[in-house]
Design a protein around this motif. Structure first.
Motif, PDB file in Angstrom:
ATOM      1  N   UNK A 185       0.809  -1.220   0.000  1.00 13.75           N
ATOM      2  CA  UNK A 185       0.000   0.000   0.000  1.00 13.75           C
ATOM      3  C   UNK A 185       0.841   1.268   0.000  1.00 13.75           C
ATOM      4  N   UNK A 186       2.139   1.136   0.243  1.00 19.65           N
ATOM      5  CA  UNK A 186       3.007   2.297   0.199  1.00 19.65           C
ATOM      6  C   UNK A 186       2.943   3.187   1.420  1.00 19.65           C
ATOM      7  N   UNK A 187       2.299   2.739   2.494  1.00 18.92           N
ATOM      8  CA  UNK A 187       2.214   3.524   3.726  1.00 18.92           C
ATOM      9  C   UNK A 187       3.395   3.179   4.618  1.00 18.92           C
ATOM     10  N   UNK A 188       4.170   4.187   5.021  1.00 20.44           N
ATOM     11  CA  UNK A 188       5.342   3.957   5.874  1.00 20.44           C
ATOM     12  C   UNK A 188       4.907   3.376   7.208  1.00 20.44           C
ATOM     13  N   UNK A 189       5.457   2.213   7.548  1.00 22.31           N
ATOM     14  CA  UNK A 189       5.125   1.529   8.795  1.00 22.31           C
ATOM     15  C   UNK A 189       6.407   1.245   9.568  1.00 22.31           C
ATOM     16  N   UNK A 190       6.292   0.965  10.880  1.00 29.63           N
ATOM     17  CA  UNK A 190       7.501   0.714  11.689  1.00 29.63           C
ATOM     18  C   UNK A 190       8.288  -0.490  11.187  1.00 29.63           C
ATOM     19  N   UNK A 191       9.613  -0.352  11.249  1.00 25.03           N
ATOM     20  CA  UNK A 191      10.497  -1.457  10.900  1.00 25.03           C
ATOM     21  C   UNK A 191      11.221  -1.988  12.134  1.00 25.03           C
ATOM     22  N   UNK A 192      10.925  -1.412  13.271  1.00 27.12           N
ATOM     23  CA  UNK A 192      11.483  -1.848  14.547  1.00 27.12           C
ATOM     24  C   UNK A 192      10.333  -2.052  15.525  1.00 27.12           C
ATOM     25  N   UNK A 193      10.485  -2.989  16.463  1.00 29.03           N
ATOM     26  CA  UNK A 193       9.467  -3.127  17.511  1.00 29.03           C
ATOM     27  C   UNK A 193       9.658  -2.046  18.559  1.00 29.03           C
ATOM     28  N   UNK A 194       8.756  -2.004  19.514  1.00 31.74           N
ATOM     29  CA  UNK A 194       8.982  -1.130  20.656  1.00 31.74           C
ATOM     30  C   UNK A 194      10.098  -1.725  21.504  1.00 31.74           C
ATOM     31  N   UNK A 195      10.972  -0.853  22.017  1.00 36.69           N
ATOM     32  CA  UNK A 195      12.110  -1.345  22.786  1.00 36.69           C
ATOM     33  C   UNK A 195      11.644  -1.875  24.139  1.00 36.69           C
TER      34      UNK A 195
ATOM     35  N   UNK B 153      -9.121   2.413  -1.560  1.00 35.78           N
ATOM     36  CA  UNK B 153      -9.127   1.488  -0.424  1.00 35.78           C
ATOM     37  C   UNK B 153      -7.723   1.367   0.164  1.00 35.78           C
ATOM     38  N   UNK B 154      -6.715   1.302  -0.701  1.00 36.63           N
ATOM     39  CA  UNK B 154      -5.343   1.188  -0.216  1.00 36.63           C
ATOM     40  C   UNK B 154      -4.938   2.389   0.613  1.00 36.63           C
ATOM     41  N   UNK B 155      -5.298   3.575   0.172  1.00 42.40           N
ATOM     42  CA  UNK B 155      -4.944   4.775   0.930  1.00 42.40           C
ATOM     43  C   UNK B 155      -5.644   4.806   2.280  1.00 42.40           C
ATOM     44  N   UNK B 156      -6.947   4.514   2.283  1.00 47.85           N
ATOM     45  CA  UNK B 156      -7.695   4.555   3.537  1.00 47.85           C
ATOM     46  C   UNK B 156      -7.236   3.471   4.503  1.00 47.85           C
ATOM     47  N   UNK B 157      -6.987   2.276   3.979  1.00 48.69           N
ATOM     48  CA  UNK B 157      -6.553   1.196   4.863  1.00 48.69           C
ATOM     49  C   UNK B 157      -5.154   1.468   5.413  1.00 48.69           C
TER      50      UNK B 157
END
Length: 300
Positions: free
Chosen positions: A170-180, A282-286
């Motif tokens: 979807x091209x939405x930037x998401x975390x690549x690390x977990x919470x420490x 739909x991709x943008x909203x999701x």
């Protein structure tokens, strides 16, 4: 020692959080994870030093909070520029914008995500409902507590996996690390932190929503594709003798073969473009929904 530097790791992280204000929350979460992991690793490697001394020692190599924030912003901009697919030509006319979706890679990524969502949504929904039911059922037993901890921990890992799927498709930037997780804290405090983290419950809500959303996405994608491709293939079906009357309603032909060969392919092509537009929306909203529920509030 530089008087401007924070003297504790929590103060350093808070300064970094403020320096990252306005950044993408997923980027901020990654930066905070990396900083805390690095600082606590340095503190563990030098047990004779205080937090203030460790921060002062690494300030030259790792950087002060403001410097780290600038580095992450610059790196993110370069990486996103390198990974971003070529932008489709800007079209000002209404027809150009409508038909231009055919060369937009985000539309195809979203369409594939919609087809995949029914499978991932079923898995996520089953995971949460089964895990929560067993957790409640086993809560009165000794094995219940380890099971709950394992269930919550695995759910947080699945959130990272879903985040990678969302970012790729979807091209939405998401975390690549977990919470420490600070391993120096007592076990009970670490367990309590998992239960008090809003992202834990946001992830479960997201997983529960994925089943109805996945069914809706899959239905929209399949119906749109099936109808559009069937209409486009009408001339071939008629030529092969598979359609005496192509469109029938209550045993009455609405479109005979002559008109069907002309009208239905055009209608099918328009429906295909409309399906791609719907998929992109739909991709943008999701993607926005995933950002709200899967990214830690501590990154804001």
């Amino acid at each position: 020692m530089n008087a401007d530097l924070p003297t504790t790791i929590p103060a350093y992280l808070e300064r970094l959080r403020h320096a990252l204000a306005g950044c993408d929350p997923a980027l901020a979460q990654d930066a905070l994870y990396d900083a805390e992991d690095y600082l606590r690793s340095e503190l563990a490697a030098h047990p004779g030093k205080s937090e203030a001394e460790v921060i002062a020692a690494v300030a030259g190599s790792y950087g002060a909070p403001d410097e780290v924030a600038d580095i992450y912003r610059d790196t993110e901009a370069r990486v996103q520029t390198a990974l971003r697919p070529p932008a489709p030509p800007v079209r000002k006319s209404l027809a150009g914008r409508f038909f231009g979706v055919l060369v937009d890679p985000h539309a195809y990524g979203a369409l594939f995500y919609m087809l995949l969502a029914v499978a991932t949504g079923t898995f996520y929904f089953t995971w949460v409902t089964t895990g929560a039911s067993l957790s409640l059922g086993l809560a009165i037993l000794i094995i219940g507590i380890p099971f709950v901890i394992l269930f919550i921990g695995a759910t947080r890992v699945l959130a990272l996996v879903e985040g990678r799927i969302v970012e790729v498709m979807l091209g939405e930037r998401m975390p690549r690390r977990p919470l420490y997780v600070d391993t120096s804290l007592p076990v009970l405090q670490r367990i309590g932190a998992m239960f008090t983290d809003p992202r834990t419950w946001g992830t479960m809500l997201y997983f529960l929503l994925m089943l109805p959303l996945g069914i809706a996405y899959f239905t929209l994608a399949v119906v749109g594709l099936a109808m559009s491709l069937a209409f486009i293939a009408t001339p071939v079906l008629v030529a092969l003798g598979y359609a005496d009357h192509v469109v029938v309603w209550h045993d009455a032909s609405l479109v005979d073969e002559r008109w069907a060969v002309v009208l239905l392919p055009v209608l099918g092509a328009l429906l295909l473009f409309a399906t791609l537009h719907a998929a992109r929306l739909v991709g943008r909203l999701h993607g926005k929904l995933a950002k709200v529920l899967l990214v830690s509030g501590r990154a804001y």
